[in-house]
Design an enzyme around this catalytic site. Structure first.
Site, mmCIF file in Angstrom:
data_model
loop_
_atom_site.group_PDB
_atom_site.id
_atom_site.type_symbol
_atom_site.label_atom_id
_atom_site.label_comp_id
_atom_site.label_asym_id
_atom_site.label_seq_id
_atom_site.Cartn_x
_atom_site.Cartn_y
_atom_site.Cartn_z
ATOM 1 N N CYS A 16 -22.315 29.466 -17.816
ATOM 2 C CA CYS A 16 -20.936 29.892 -17.581
ATOM 3 C C CYS A 16 -20.015 28.681 -17.636
ATOM 4 O O CYS A 16 -20.452 27.548 -17.826
ATOM 5 C CB CYS A 16 -20.805 30.594 -16.227
ATOM 6 S SG CYS A 16 -21.101 29.499 -14.826
ATOM 7 N N CYS A 19 -20.656 25.498 -15.680
ATOM 8 C CA CYS A 19 -21.636 24.562 -16.243
ATOM 9 C C CYS A 19 -20.949 23.556 -17.168
ATOM 10 O O CYS A 19 -21.124 22.345 -17.035
ATOM 11 C CB CYS A 19 -22.712 25.310 -17.029
ATOM 12 S SG CYS A 19 -23.690 26.461 -16.059
ATOM 13 N N CYS A 83 -51.773 0.286 -43.961
ATOM 14 C CA CYS A 83 -52.521 -0.032 -42.736
ATOM 15 C C CYS A 83 -51.702 0.366 -41.517
ATOM 16 O O CYS A 83 -50.562 0.806 -41.634
ATOM 17 C CB CYS A 83 -52.858 -1.520 -42.671
ATOM 18 S SG CYS A 83 -51.409 -2.570 -42.496
ATOM 19 N N CYS A 86 -48.146 -0.831 -41.029
ATOM 20 C CA CYS A 86 -47.080 -0.109 -41.746
ATOM 21 C C CYS A 86 -46.516 1.016 -40.882
ATOM 22 O O CYS A 86 -45.295 1.141 -40.699
ATOM 23 C CB CYS A 86 -47.608 0.471 -43.050
ATOM 24 S SG CYS A 86 -48.210 -0.752 -44.215
ATOM 25 N N ASP A 495 7.784 18.610 -48.593
ATOM 26 C CA ASP A 495 8.002 17.633 -49.659
ATOM 27 C C ASP A 495 8.162 18.401 -50.970
ATOM 28 O O ASP A 495 7.654 19.514 -51.107
ATOM 29 C CB ASP A 495 6.800 16.693 -49.735
ATOM 30 C CG ASP A 495 6.941 15.674 -50.853
ATOM 31 O OD1 ASP A 495 7.992 15.016 -50.923
ATOM 32 O OD2 ASP A 495 5.998 15.562 -51.659
ATOM 33 N N ASP A 689 1.697 16.053 -49.895
ATOM 34 C CA ASP A 689 0.424 15.864 -50.611
ATOM 35 C C ASP A 689 0.176 14.438 -51.064
ATOM 36 O O ASP A 689 -0.887 14.143 -51.593
ATOM 37 C CB ASP A 689 0.370 16.782 -51.840
ATOM 38 C CG ASP A 689 1.225 16.246 -52.985
ATOM 39 O OD1 ASP A 689 2.279 15.657 -52.702
ATOM 40 O OD2 ASP A 689 0.827 16.416 -54.146
ATOM 41 N N ASP A 693 3.492 10.512 -48.078
ATOM 42 C CA ASP A 693 3.774 11.546 -47.083
ATOM 43 C C ASP A 693 2.986 11.316 -45.793
ATOM 44 O O ASP A 693 3.287 11.928 -44.771
ATOM 45 C CB ASP A 693 3.412 12.938 -47.630
ATOM 46 C CG ASP A 693 4.253 13.319 -48.834
ATOM 47 O OD1 ASP A 693 5.449 12.979 -48.840
ATOM 48 O OD2 ASP A 693 3.718 13.950 -49.765
#
Length: 794
Positions: A16, A19, A83, A86, A495, A689, A693
């Protein structure tokens, strides 16, 4: 926190709002940590300073207060190990990697199992780390379909619910005896028979409530589990006490409430099951986006085509895409020519022509030609992954409207417990003195009808569905706060170039000879401005051969200056000509005529003398007039902001229906103009864009980037409109209004439910099982109401 790191953790065990509120408070008390916890998504968004605290400490803190951090496991095949040194090396490196909880590498099986936090690190990052230290790893192919965490959780809840319902059904019959006088076999009324049925429900099926309550109380918190555990335990243990009184006294008629505790737990489990199912539907937008992704790629390896999983594609891979196939990842066309349906990203239904050097976007559809492409972005770096991440981030964020509910939920459970105690005392001492059972039943009803869950779910579920609905329509909100603020806008600044207009201007008029055009186009080749591109394209069409530029200077808002073969070329507006002592009085009327019909006219001077004029027109977007009409209908003040001169700006504004124009604004002045409008008491959205801007987008209350624009603009914005379709602007505002209305409805019912329900229960007017049913279904009603946003017409 300038050096802060950002991470998203999956959190388990929350039941809830108390929590999520508890976890958030604990994390925010840590030095160098800022956190937000979302109950609906079950995620914690954490910004932390690694020089002060580590993610391991944050994880341990969450676990210490009784919750879990959701990790995922990756199973890998590892090649190149010879081995034990590694495997030990790989283990050490991975275990030091932030985001990896535990790595186990097996030399004999040449495999690795890595437990990691998907919010901090991805499988591709782990593969890259192994590759970096000299080994090679690939994800194991799992033939069985993996079930998601939610699906497993639902299945588990379903099993518990069925078991609880089977055991509770006979007890429900005993309740009907009390209510309606029904005749049932005597065995059902036997206290020990009822005890045998109620006990597994209380302590096996309902054990989760005790665990949750214990963990919260141990850490100084309280949540819904505390209320459920208290209420059902009171009914159960009182019934057990009554059952013991029958021993040695067969004539005693016990007052049993085993059915109350068992049915309460069953109803609450049923409510949680429905809530979890409903919540899973709120992420449908993410699922739809993920389903767009290609599953495999046809990669050229060792001179041959091979179909490989999309996860195995790496940057630099050569990929063959045939007609009708999805483009697997972002990349560049290196061979062939085709048309690509990019509607899922841009919203543009007409396929886009693609040839060599053209960029292509993953998950778009190759329509009519085979191409070979080079992968430039894979995995989390692709455009689709960025969109999914944006939606996830938005769905996981909190809106400011949630703050009140968070504050209340933090105190909710202790207050309800106090009210229940007061209710018990009032009944047993004043209303019906000495009547223990009546007081007990009233206090139990108070405990079980209170529901902090509904408060916690009211806002985030609406935000999730609202942002998902927006994403399905090509509108990306960066966060819940931006979705909320958008509904309060009363002014929108647009714009011109690339926003209202298509941003692809063409040369319509040129007065000058070929030599002038040659110098003009050669000079403009050094500029990235859309007008310059149009001039270069025009010269190319006229078969004009361009020459090298010795020097080039762009003068923002005015034009350019360049030196070519000893000639000084100046191209720009009247002010630039005046600054260079170039007399253009004779062509003033010609300039005015161009500007009155919406053309941008640029003057050309060579070595201080006027040599001609070039006029360029940028056509408006077809949807612009309708979009602006709708924005006005929504009550917004629409303003156009441009660097163009007043006449050209007014001509464009008239075509699209804009009444207010701010013209001749230099790029660096756009943010100042936005501030001026804000200073008038307006809540302002800026739509743009381009790179120039970005400051204005950041300054505005809401920055809206057109998705066809630059990454800088999109990064600076709060909302991104994919594809540049202006009709999405009024849709974004409509979604915001609908979402906030939905949130207010949820909060009204959540507050109203508890405000009315608790007093009714305290007055003894509700049986505990009815109170439990109401509590269980209150959360479901909030989530169900939020899901209505999926059907809202925009």
């Amino acid at each position: 926190m300038s050096d802060a790191k950002h991470s998203t953790l999956g959190v388990t065990g929350m039941t809830c709002a108390a929590c999520s509120n508890r976890i958030e408070k604990v994390l925010n008390k840590m030095d160098g940590v800022e956190a937000q916890v979302n109950l609906t998504t079950e995620k914690a968004t954490v910004d932390y300073d690694p020089s002060i605290t580590s993610m391991d400490e944050i994880t341990r803190k969450i676990e210490k207060i009784g919750y879990g951090v959701l990790n995922e496991k990756a199973e890998l095949d590892v090649f190149g190990m010879t081995c034990a040194a590694c495997s030990t090396r790989i283990e050490k490196v991975l275990n030091k990697q932030e985001g990896v909880k535990h790595a186990n590498v097996n030399l004999a099986t040449e495999s690795a199992v890595i437990e990691y936090n998907p919010g901090m690190i991805e499988v591709s990052d782990i593969l890259g780390r192994i590759e970096k230290i000299g080994y090679h790893a690939e994800p194991k192919i799992d033939k069985e379909e993996k079930k998601t965490h939610k699906e497993k959780q639902l299945k588990h809840m379903e099993r518990k619910l069925i078991a609880s319902a089977i055991l509770s059904l006979p007890l429900l019959l005993t309740m009907l005896v009390h209510l309606f006088g029904m005749q049932i076999p005597n065995i059902f009324m036997n206290p020990w028979f009822q005890f045998a049925l109620a006990t597994p429900v209380q302590f096996f099926i309902g054990w989760q409530f005790y665990v949750g309550a214990y963990k919260n109380l141990r850490n100084g918190g309280a949540n819904m589990d505390v209320l459920v555990a208290l209420g059902t335990s009171a009914a159960y243990f009182y019934s057990l006490y009554e059952a013991f009184k029958t021993i040695g006294n067969p004539a005693y008629m016990p007052h049993l409430y085993f059915e109350t505790s068992a049915i309460l737990i069953t109803l609450i489990l049923f409510g949680k099951y429905l809530e979890t199912r409903a919540k899973s539907q709120t992420t449908v937008a993410i699922s739809k986006l993920l389903h767009l992704q290609a599953k495999q790629a046809r990669v050229m390896r060792n001179g041959e085509e091979a179909m490989i999983p999309i996860e195995d594609v790496i940057v630099g891979d050569r990929i063959v895409v045939k007609p009708g196939e999805k483009i697997p990842v972002d990349g560049i066309v290196v061979k062939g020519r085709t048309a690509v349906d990019e509607s899922m990203i841009t919203g543009e239904s007409i396929p886009i022509e693609k040839e060599v050097k053209a960029t292509v976007i993953g998950s778009t559809i190759n329509k009519n030609g085979s191409i070979e492409m080079e992968a430039t972005k894979v995995g989390k770096d692709t455009a689709l992954a960025s969109i999914v991440k944006a939606v996830e981030d938005a769905q996981g964020s909190k809106a400011p409207i949630q703050r009140l509910a968070d504050v209340i939920s933090g105190y909710f459970v202790p207050i309800v417990v106090v009210i229940a105690i007061i209710t018990f005392a009032v009944w047993i001492f004043f209303v019906q003195p000495g009547e223990f059972e009546t007081a007990l039943i009233a206090s139990i009803a108070v405990l079980v009808i209170a529901c902090p869950c509904a408060l916690g779910l009211a806002t985030p579920t609406s935000i999730m569905v609202g942002t998902g609905r927006a994403a399905e329509n090509g509108i990306l909100f960066k966060g819940g706060e931006h979705l909320e603020l958008t509904h309060a806008l009363n002014a929108i600044v647009l714009d011109k170039t690339g926003t209202i207009t298509k941003g692809k201007p063409e040369v319509t008029d040129f007065t000058g000879d070929n030599e002038t055009l040659k110098l003009l186009a050669s000079a403009e080749k050094g500029s990235e401005h859309p007008l310059a591109e149009a001039i270069v394209a025009y010269a190319t069409e006229q078969d004009i051969e361009l020459v090298e530029v010795e020097s080039f200077t762009a003068i923002p808002g005015h034009g350019i200056e360049a030196t070519i073969s000893g000639y000084k070329i100046v191209v720009g507006n009247r002010k630039l000509m005046n600054d260079n002592q170039v007399n253009v009085n004779d062509v003033e009327q010609e300039l005015i005529d161009f500007e009155l019909i919406g053309k941008t006219a640029m003057l050309i001077a060579v070595n201080g003398a006027y040599r001609g004029t070039v006029a360029v027109a940028d056509t408006i977007k077809e949807s612009a007039p309708e979009a602006i009409r709708q924005l006005k209908e929504q009550g917004l003040e629409v303003i156009m902001l441009t660097g163009d001169n007043e006449r050209t700006a007014q001509a464009i504004a008239k075509q699209v229906g804009i009444d207010q124009v701010i013209a001749q604004v230099l790029p660096e002045g756009k943010a100042d103009k936005v501030k001026e409008i804000q200073n008038k008491g307006k809540k302002v959205a800026m739509v743009g864009d381009g790179v120039n801007d970005a400051p204005a987008l950041a300054t505005a209350d809401i920055g809206i980037a057109i998705g066809t624009g630059t990454e800088v603009a999109i990064e600076a914005a709060d909302v991104t409109i994919l594809g540049g379709e202006l009709l999405l602007l009024p849709k974004a505002i409509k979604i915001s209004h609908a979402t906030i209305k939905n949130i207010r409805q949820n909060l009204f019912w959540a507050f109203g439910y508890n405000t009315a329900g608790i007093p009714i229960a305290a007055l003894g007017l509700l049986a505990p099982w009815i109170a439990g049913a109401a509590m269980a279904l209150s959360s479901v009603s909030v989530v169900t109401n939020s899901l209505r946003l999926k059907r809202v017409k925009i």
